[in-house]
Design an enzyme around this catalytic site. Structure first.
Site, PDB file in Angstrom:
ATOM      1  N   ILE A 236      75.962 -38.623 -40.983  1.00 53.76           N
ATOM      2  CA  ILE A 236      76.683 -39.888 -41.210  1.00 53.76           C
ATOM      3  C   ILE A 236      77.405 -40.288 -39.926  1.00 53.76           C
ATOM      4  O   ILE A 236      77.409 -41.452 -39.529  1.00 53.76           O
ATOM      5  CB  ILE A 236      77.678 -39.765 -42.391  1.00 53.76           C
ATOM      6  CG1 ILE A 236      76.913 -39.764 -43.719  1.00 53.76           C
ATOM      7  CG2 ILE A 236      78.699 -40.893 -42.382  1.00 53.76           C
ATOM      8  CD1 ILE A 236      77.789 -39.602 -44.960  1.00 53.76           C
TER       9      ILE A 236
ATOM     10  N   TRP B 172      74.845 -41.527 -37.503  1.00 56.18           N
ATOM     11  CA  TRP B 172      74.318 -42.827 -37.937  1.00 56.18           C
ATOM     12  C   TRP B 172      75.161 -43.964 -37.368  1.00 56.18           C
ATOM     13  O   TRP B 172      74.657 -45.032 -37.049  1.00 56.18           O
ATOM     14  CB  TRP B 172      74.323 -42.880 -39.475  1.00 56.18           C
ATOM     15  CG  TRP B 172      73.867 -44.190 -40.048  1.00 56.18           C
ATOM     16  CD1 TRP B 172      72.590 -44.540 -40.361  1.00 56.18           C
ATOM     17  CD2 TRP B 172      74.674 -45.328 -40.385  1.00 56.18           C
ATOM     18  NE1 TRP B 172      72.552 -45.813 -40.865  1.00 56.18           N
ATOM     19  CE2 TRP B 172      73.822 -46.321 -40.886  1.00 56.18           C
ATOM     20  CE3 TRP B 172      76.046 -45.603 -40.303  1.00 56.18           C
ATOM     21  CZ2 TRP B 172      74.279 -47.561 -41.310  1.00 56.18           C
ATOM     22  CZ3 TRP B 172      76.509 -46.841 -40.725  1.00 56.18           C
ATOM     23  CH2 TRP B 172      75.626 -47.790 -41.224  1.00 56.18           C
ATOM     24  N   HIS B 173      76.478 -43.700 -37.230  1.00 56.97           N
ATOM     25  CA  HIS B 173      77.374 -44.756 -36.782  1.00 56.97           C
ATOM     26  C   HIS B 173      77.179 -45.118 -35.322  1.00 56.97           C
ATOM     27  O   HIS B 173      77.531 -46.223 -34.899  1.00 56.97           O
ATOM     28  CB  HIS B 173      78.836 -44.369 -37.039  1.00 56.97           C
ATOM     29  CG  HIS B 173      79.249 -44.611 -38.455  1.00 56.97           C
ATOM     30  ND1 HIS B 173      78.935 -43.741 -39.457  1.00 56.97           N
ATOM     31  CD2 HIS B 173      79.909 -45.644 -39.034  1.00 56.97           C
ATOM     32  CE1 HIS B 173      79.409 -44.217 -40.599  1.00 56.97           C
ATOM     33  NE2 HIS B 173      79.987 -45.369 -40.371  1.00 56.97           N
ATOM     34  N   GLY B 174      76.681 -44.202 -34.525  1.00 53.71           N
ATOM     35  CA  GLY B 174      76.495 -44.560 -33.125  1.00 53.71           C
ATOM     36  C   GLY B 174      76.028 -43.399 -32.295  1.00 53.71           C
ATOM     37  O   GLY B 174      76.165 -42.235 -32.687  1.00 53.71           O
TER      38      GLY B 174
ATOM     39  N   PHE C 118      76.297 -51.084 -35.258  1.00 56.09           N
ATOM     40  CA  PHE C 118      75.620 -49.920 -35.847  1.00 56.09           C
ATOM     41  C   PHE C 118      74.301 -50.344 -36.475  1.00 56.09           C
ATOM     42  O   PHE C 118      73.583 -49.601 -36.980  1.00 56.09           O
ATOM     43  CB  PHE C 118      76.517 -49.251 -36.887  1.00 56.09           C
ATOM     44  CG  PHE C 118      77.875 -48.908 -36.328  1.00 56.09           C
ATOM     45  CD1 PHE C 118      78.000 -48.459 -35.014  1.00 56.09           C
ATOM     46  CD2 PHE C 118      79.000 -49.059 -37.082  1.00 56.09           C
ATOM     47  CE1 PHE C 118      79.239 -48.163 -34.487  1.00 56.09           C
ATOM     48  CE2 PHE C 118      80.257 -48.752 -36.557  1.00 56.09           C
ATOM     49  CZ  PHE C 118      80.369 -48.306 -35.269  1.00 56.09           C
TER      50      PHE C 118
END
Lengths: 369, 487
Positions: free
Chosen positions: B334, B337-339, B487
């Site tokens: 997670i 996934w954000h960056g 994102f």
């Protein structure tokens, strides 16, 4: 589906309420003062048809967004000069009649009356506060080039080579920035009064870039910016030449040049650049106008006095800008500078004289054809 | 084109008029909405429109292929892997390649090799400026969810390319979610839309709530507090502990206002067009536990990871150690996934560690107490405080983009020599609204919404105008993008 259903009553009510607000704010006097709107090419443009009293001077912006008369075709025997620049040329502290482009025009008219066969100059200022060189050149390309000036005067400070600040391009809330031109925007901005911090940040960013050149004029960053500026000016010179015009750089003097002579040979850089360019009948050499020697001469006593007080250029500029009634400066009356870079009325006069003399000396066709 | 601009208001209004004018003509209606969605996307970054189309076609073909293969399990798997490879390949290349190359280059140099790898981004000398296509993580996960659901036989494959393309690119949720499952959205496309006046009122009300969160909470706190303090390591260091702490609390509200505001506008916009999108935020800072936090914060993404990753890994069905390992892996991903940045890896790690620790503690406590956990107002309050502060401190890692800033954030906590400077009144207003929005009971929130919907339509229109005045009066002059657009 009926139009009435499509144009639902919510939409109509919302638009009516917004229009009523706009009208009310307009009637209350908001939305008439100077301001900027976002512009894809220039970052920001001045809002058209605005006027404001500012520190004793009346500033009126024409329908094109410049502090100038409405455009009219120049007379057949007039030399068409276009001036692009920033706040120094804009001259926000003075009446427009005392800014150097207008004084240049008047000076030429006096000379034309005294010397038969001499053409007068029609000088139009396209200067905007805060513009850097790239914005000045885009302003030429977008608004001036089609009018085919005989001479384009680019009035620039050493740090105007810094790139356009991208943060300035993000203003407004869409629809081409139409919102910032409304009385509603003006009213909400003034009533809420919280936007100054952001303006502070914009100024800080600008100061930072200016400082980059001012602190390290020979550093890699400043050199690369100047190289890019030189390339762009060469392009503009070629475009001007296609319409029969000539490029002239007015290398604006600063108080820093007087107090710290030799910190950076600004005029020398552009002279070398002009000399390096190919010259032909189709591509005349750019003219580099350097008023610094005359300014230095006229300000010698004042400069010595400021130096004796041990003031750095910024503090010296502050001393000129806010002189105390019983302050130490005996030669304040002769000041050509209003602060670090901006000019007094006398400064504008002197600059206009220098530009006019340079144009005559440089064989710009001031004689009747 | 951003949600909080007049341009979007005009765009949405036009889409609304055209959509309802074509109410009886299904294909035309969907085609118009598809064109509008691609226009919307092109308005943000026209370079990557082709990627959106590729992703759409890939999963449409994969879904159809899986359905056609029917009993041929190997063929079905091939189509699934095809979709995974294309989608995750595009996502990985555009979003993570530079991060990967940069770290490989660093590692090789540390080992003494003179490495010069090719980069995609202009900041590394590559050909592209802003390399991450807007919303790529969102629409990639959305299309993947469709293919996986078809593979798992939880949804029938979509037969119309037009409908499927609209499902992937539907403009309200295209850039930053909510991530919508096909089984939620596709049936809505199949049915003829019913123009319910209360939907319009409710949609408008939700858009206004979103604008308030974005313009009044997020943008005000960003411009006047958070972005000023968190500008770089030097500004963090110079802020002093009280201002830094306030900015950190401010960031918690800013990121909430920014993202929840976006989601509200997305859901409200969809509702104006007769579509229902799932809730994406539910007052996350009043969560009593970290598990609850992730069921209230970016709900659609959490559910995606729960359904498609945590579940696939075995969830909590394979014993204590495997459950904890699964939790750890999911929250680390997670974060990533954000960056593409070490700060996001650390942020994911931060939550992973806490999630594992809390779950392990709870498992032990449950075992010892015979399956019952004590609950009281005090434990609830402590739970809220603990959960909020885990999220808050994690926010420092999220906000700091370099190691120097993270170090400065730790160092500045020892500097209590400075007090708080004078801040604009709008900062305190934004904080107050952020707190109140969490403290407001849901039924009161619903009652206010219902009251708005019950107002005569012209009054609703005038109320919208009044709210716009209020928002524009306090929001900063500078138009800011949405944080989650990155994102």
């Amino acid at each position: 589906m009926k139009l009435a259903r499509i144009l639902a009553s919510r939409t109509v009510a919302c638009l009516l309420a917004l229009c009523a607000g706009e009208l009310a704010f307009d009637r209350a006097g908001f939305g008439t003062e100077l301001g900027y709107r976002p512009d894809d090419r220039l970052g920001v443009r001045m809002l058209a048809n605005r006027a404001q009293h500012q520190g004793g001077a009346y500033i009126r912006i024409n329908s094109e967004g410049y502090r100038e008369r409405e455009w009219q075709p120049p007379g057949p025997n007039e030399v068409r000069c276009a001036v692009v620049g920033n706040s120094v040329t804009f001259g926000g502290a003075h009446a427009v009649e005392f800014t150097w482009p207008r004084l240049l025009e008047r000076l030429s008219q006096v000379r034309a009356a005294q010397e038969p066969g001499t053409r007068s100059i029609s000088a139009r200022s396209y200067a905007v506060v805060g513009y850097r060189l790239e914005q000045m050149l885009r302003c030429f390309e977008d608004d001036v080039a089609a009018r085919q000036p005989d001479v384009l005067l680019v009035a620039l400070l050493p740090w105007d080579v810094a790139p356009i600040d991208p943060r300035r391009e993000a203003r407004g809330f869409g629809l081409g920035g139409a919102y910032v031109a409304t009385a509603t925007y003006d009213a909400l901005a003034r009533v809420a009064n919280v936007r100054h911090r952001l303006d502070d940040e914009l100024v800080r960013e600008w100061e930072f870039r200016r400082t980059t050149v001012a602190m390290d004029p020979h550093g890699e960053t400043a050199r690369s910016w100047r190289a890019a500026a030189a390339r762009r000016l060469a392009e503009v010179r070629a475009e001007l030449a296609r319409g029969g015009g000539r490029l002239a750089l007015v290398v604006l003097p600063t108080l820093k040049d007087l107090l710290e002579p030799g910190w950076f040979d600004h005029a020398g850089f552009w002279r070398d650049w002009a000399a390096s360019l190919p010259v032909s009948d189709d591509l005349p050499a750019p003219l580099v106008i350097d008023p610094l020697p005359v300014f230095a001469e006229r300000q010698r006593e004042l400069t010595d006095e400021l130096r004796s007080l041990g003031l750095d250029p910024i503090r010296a500029g502050g001393e000129l800008h806010n002189p105390k009634p019983d302050g130490p400066l005996r030669h304040l009356r002769q000041a050509l500078f209003l602060d670090l870079v901006h000019l007094t009325e006398r400064g504008h006069q002197e600059l206009a004289r220098q530009v006019y003399a340079a144009l005559r000396d440089a064989d710009v066709e001031l004689r009747v054809r | 084109m951003y949600f909080h601009t007049f341009t979007y208001a005009l765009f949405l209004w036009s889409a609304y008029v055209v959509f309802w004018a074509l109410r009886k003509r299904r294909s035309l209606r969907h085609a118009a909405l598809l064109v509008a969605s691609y226009w919307f996307y092109a308005g943000i970054d026209p370079r990557f429109v082709g990627l959106l189309a590729v992703s759409t076609l890939t999963d449409f073909v994969a879904g159809a292929g899986i359905a056609r293969a029917d009993a041929d399990e190997r063929a079905r798997k091939r189509y699934l892997w095809f979709s995974l490879a294309v989608n995750l390949g595009i996502l990985g290349f555009f979003k993570y390649y530079d991060f990967f190359a940069e770290n490989v280059e660093h590692a090789m140099r540390a080992l003494g090799a003179d490495a010069h790898l090719w980069y995609l981004g202009a900041e590394h000398g590559g050909p592209l400026r802003y390399v991450v296509p807007a919303g790529i993580s969102f629409y990639t996960f959305q299309t993947l969810s469709y293919t996986i659901d078809v593979y798992r036989r939880r949804v029938k494959p979509c037969e119309s390319l037009l409908d499927f393309a609209l499902y992937v690119s539907f403009f309200p949720q295209l850039i930053a979610g909510p991530i919508v499952r096909a089984r939620t959205f596709l049936p809505q496309l199949a049915a003829e839309p019913l123009r319910d006046d209360s939907d319009v009122g409710a949609g408008l009300f939700q858009i206004l709530q979103g604008l308030a969160k974005k313009l009044v909470i997020a943008d005000v706190l960003g411009a006047h507090l958070v972005d000023v303090v968190y500008r770089d390591a030097a500004s963090i260091q110079g802020a002093g502990a009280p201002l830094f702490a306030l900015a950190t609390y401010g960031f918690a509200l800013q990121i909430y206002g920014d993202f929840a505001g976006y989601s509200d506008i997305a859901i409200g916009s969809a509702r104006l067009l007769g579509f229902r999108l799932p809730k994406n935020f539910d007052a996350p800072y009043k969560s009593k536990s970290l598990e609850e936090f992730w069921s209230r914060w970016h709900i659609s993404m959490s559910l995606w990871f729960y359904h498609f990753l945590y579940d696939a890994l075995g969830a909590d069905r394979r014993g204590r150690a495997r459950t904890l390992a699964n939790l750890f892996a999911v929250h680390l991903l997670i974060g990533l996934w954000h960056g593409a940045g070490w700060n996001f890896v650390l942020w994911g790690l931060w939550f992973s560690v806490w999630m594992v620790a809390v779950r392990a503690f709870r498992m032990t406590a449950l075992r010892r107490s015979g399956g019952k956990m004590p609950a009281s107002p005090l434990t609830s309050a402590l739970g809220i405080l603990f959960t909020f502060h885990v999220a808050l401190l994690g926010g420092i890692l999220f906000r700091c983009t370099d190691a120097a800033s993270i170090r400065a954030s730790i160092a500045v906590l020892g500097d209590w020599s400075q007090g708080l400077p004078a801040l604009p009144w709008t900062v305190w207003l934004a904080i107050a609204i952020g707190v109140v929005s969490h403290a407001t009971p849901e039924r009161l929130d619903r009652a206010i919404g219902a009251r708005f919907v019950a107002l005569p339509r012209p009054v609703q229109g005038a109320a919208v105008a009044l709210c716009l005045y209020a928002f524009l009066a306090v929001t900063p002059d500078r138009l800011t993008t949405f944080v989650y657009f990155n994102f």
